[in-house]
Design an enzyme around this catalytic site. Structure first.
Site, mmCIF file in Angstrom:
data_model
loop_
_atom_site.group_PDB
_atom_site.id
_atom_site.type_symbol
_atom_site.label_atom_id
_atom_site.label_comp_id
_atom_site.label_asym_id
_atom_site.label_seq_id
_atom_site.Cartn_x
_atom_site.Cartn_y
_atom_site.Cartn_z
ATOM 1 N N GLY A 161 18.175 88.658 73.464
ATOM 2 C CA GLY A 161 17.924 87.607 72.485
ATOM 3 C C GLY A 161 19.223 87.055 71.960
ATOM 4 O O GLY A 161 20.318 87.476 72.352
ATOM 5 N N VAL B 36 17.801 94.447 73.466
ATOM 6 C CA VAL B 36 16.888 95.546 73.159
ATOM 7 C C VAL B 36 16.816 96.448 74.381
ATOM 8 O O VAL B 36 16.554 95.978 75.497
ATOM 9 C CB VAL B 36 15.483 95.038 72.788
ATOM 10 C CG1 VAL B 36 14.560 96.219 72.493
ATOM 11 C CG2 VAL B 36 15.545 94.099 71.590
ATOM 12 N N PHE C 197 20.410 87.445 69.100
ATOM 13 C CA PHE C 197 21.054 88.319 68.127
ATOM 14 C C PHE C 197 21.422 89.683 68.710
ATOM 15 O O PHE C 197 22.084 90.463 68.055
ATOM 16 C CB PHE C 197 20.140 88.514 66.907
ATOM 17 C CG PHE C 197 19.874 87.235 66.173
ATOM 18 C CD1 PHE C 197 20.797 86.732 65.276
ATOM 19 C CD2 PHE C 197 18.709 86.531 66.396
ATOM 20 C CE1 PHE C 197 20.566 85.546 64.604
ATOM 21 C CE2 PHE C 197 18.463 85.340 65.732
ATOM 22 C CZ PHE C 197 19.394 84.841 64.836
ATOM 23 N N GLY C 198 20.998 89.983 69.914
ATOM 24 C CA GLY C 198 21.330 91.274 70.483
ATOM 25 C C GLY C 198 20.430 91.599 71.656
ATOM 26 O O GLY C 198 19.525 90.834 72.012
ATOM 27 N N LYS D 183 17.528 98.258 69.387
ATOM 28 C CA LYS D 183 18.118 96.922 69.308
ATOM 29 C C LYS D 183 19.599 97.081 69.002
ATOM 30 O O LYS D 183 19.972 97.685 67.999
ATOM 31 C CB LYS D 183 17.433 96.094 68.225
ATOM 32 C CG LYS D 183 17.880 94.643 68.174
ATOM 33 C CD LYS D 183 17.066 93.869 67.142
ATOM 34 C CE LYS D 183 17.453 92.394 67.124
ATOM 35 N NZ LYS D 183 16.658 91.629 66.124
ATOM 36 N N ASP E 69 10.712 83.483 62.603
ATOM 37 C CA ASP E 69 10.899 83.376 64.058
ATOM 38 C C ASP E 69 9.647 83.861 64.787
ATOM 39 O O ASP E 69 9.730 84.574 65.787
ATOM 40 C CB ASP E 69 12.125 84.172 64.495
ATOM 41 C CG ASP E 69 12.639 83.735 65.875
ATOM 42 O OD1 ASP E 69 12.300 82.605 66.301
ATOM 43 O OD2 ASP E 69 13.371 84.507 66.513
ATOM 44 N N LEU F 38 15.420 96.056 77.933
ATOM 45 C CA LEU F 38 14.057 95.523 77.842
ATOM 46 C C LEU F 38 14.050 94.018 77.632
ATOM 47 O O LEU F 38 13.201 93.315 78.170
ATOM 48 C CB LEU F 38 13.310 96.195 76.676
ATOM 49 C CG LEU F 38 13.004 97.676 76.815
ATOM 50 C CD1 LEU F 38 12.422 98.214 75.505
ATOM 51 C CD2 LEU F 38 12.013 97.909 77.964
#
Length: 366
Positions: A124, A129, A126-127, A144, A234, A121
């Site tokens: 980012g 999704v 950090f990971g 996530k 954020d 999807l």
């Protein structure tokens, strides 16, 4: 192969240890009721069929997860003969390690047996999704995927703990966390629709009447967080989801932090165009105040289609904020301009708080 007498002794020791404590598994605090421990003579392990009573924060989702791990599901232990179970299970480090191995094994099984990954999807810093299906309930969820490393483990834990504590209609709902050897999988509510950045691509900007219900819902979500001294850190268009009915949900708590009263933060983080000037200056900052600045940027972009300040570097962004004033298009109303001005106030003592913002017409309760 162990004798049946030895296995029975192991069963008794394991049963006593399990009944002496509340074990944390799959992030559910559960107690054991009428446990059934069974020897498996083929692979020399013990198998345990649990009846589970779970507590918050799962609520309705609890039942779904319980159905997926309850009888006839079997949890496989490592051979008990290699574990020195003591009377005080909670203080026995060897037993903690064994329990951790057991939990990890179960979580691996849950991941592979109960979830089917459908597609990616979003990506980012950090990971990633992914959209997945929880097979036992045929429910679409967002997962996530966070890779573990020495610097990220604490962040992963913090994000999960904060999400577990939140339940609000304008915050993406947390369901479950699956912790494996190399990854943490955070299972959340799937919001069909788009994020606000994608939403604005086709329309350039919104009228104040169109922006008002979106912004009001964002203010409601941030008010909920700030009441609990949680700073998101954020807030940006990409982290605000909107469905086809116009319902808004704040997501991605990877940088969120639980604050203490009056606590100032030092670690700079966030996205450049949404960063408050005090972060850009490298000064200690109030996490709640930087959320308010980011809300001001979001509102400005919603009603103008542009960022109030644009630069490519931290130094350049701080310089332009310090020395110039953002433009205000003629079509904006005076109340809207005033709210933007209070949110984008450079001195934090002049910046509006979330409680004060809730009293404004543009941002009042939705």
């Amino acid at each position: 192969m162990k004798s049946e007498e030895t296995l029975n002794g192991d069963l008794h020791a394991c049963k006593s240890a399990l009944e002496a404590t509340h074990t944390r598994i799959l992030n559910i605090d559960f107690s054991i009721e009428q446990p059934t421990l069974m020897p498996n003579m083929e692979n020399d392990t013990l198998q345990y069929r649990p009846i589970i009573s779970a507590s918050r924060p799962f609520r309705s989702w609890t039942q779904k997860i319980i159905h997926s791990i309850g009888p006839p599901c079997k949890i496989t232990f490592i051979p008990v003969s290699s574990i020195d179970f003591t009377t005080n299970y909670q203080q026995d480090k060897t037993s903690e390690i064994a329990g951790s191995i057991m939990v990890r094994h179960l979580e691996e099984e849950i991941l592979h047996q109960d979830f089917r990954i459908l597609k990616s999807l979003d990506f980012g810093s950090f990971g990633v999704v992914k959209l997945a299906c929880h097979l036992p309930t045929n429910t679409q969820v967002a997962v996530k995927v966070l890779e573990k490393n020495p610097t990220a483990v604490a962040d992963n834990t913090s994000e999960v703990e904060i999400l577990q504590s939140l339940e609000h209609r304008n915050i993406v709902r947390f369901f479950h966390a699956i912790d494996t050897v190399n990854m943490t999988y955070v299972v959340m509510e799937y919001v069909p629709g788009k994020n606000l950045e994608m939403f604005l691509r086709k329309v350039a900007y919104l009228t104040e009447d169109e922006a008002r219900p979106i912004f009001q819902q964002m203010v409601t979500a941030v008010h909920f967080l700030h009441q609990r001294l949680i700073a998101h850190r954020d807030i940006k268009l990409e982290n605000i989801l909107i469905d086809r009915a116009g319902n808004v949900k704040l997501c991605d708590f990877g940088l969120a932090i639980q604050l203490k009263e009056g606590q100032m933060l030092k670690k700079g983080c966030g996205s450049l165009h949404y960063m408050a000037p005090e972060i850009l200056a490298g000064k200690p900052y109030d996490g709640l105040a930087v959320d308010m600045w980011s809300l001001g940027v979001v509102l400005y972009v919603l009603v103008t289609g542009q960022f109030p300040y644009e630069e490519r570097t931290y130094h350049g962004m701080h310089k332009v904020i310090s020395n110039t004033k953002y433009p205000l298009p003629y079509h904006l109303s005076k109340p809207c301009c005033q709210i933007i001005g209070r949110l984008l106030a450079v001195p934090t003592r002049h910046r509006i708080t979330i409680s004060q913002l809730r009293g404004k017409t543009m941002a009042g309760p939705h």
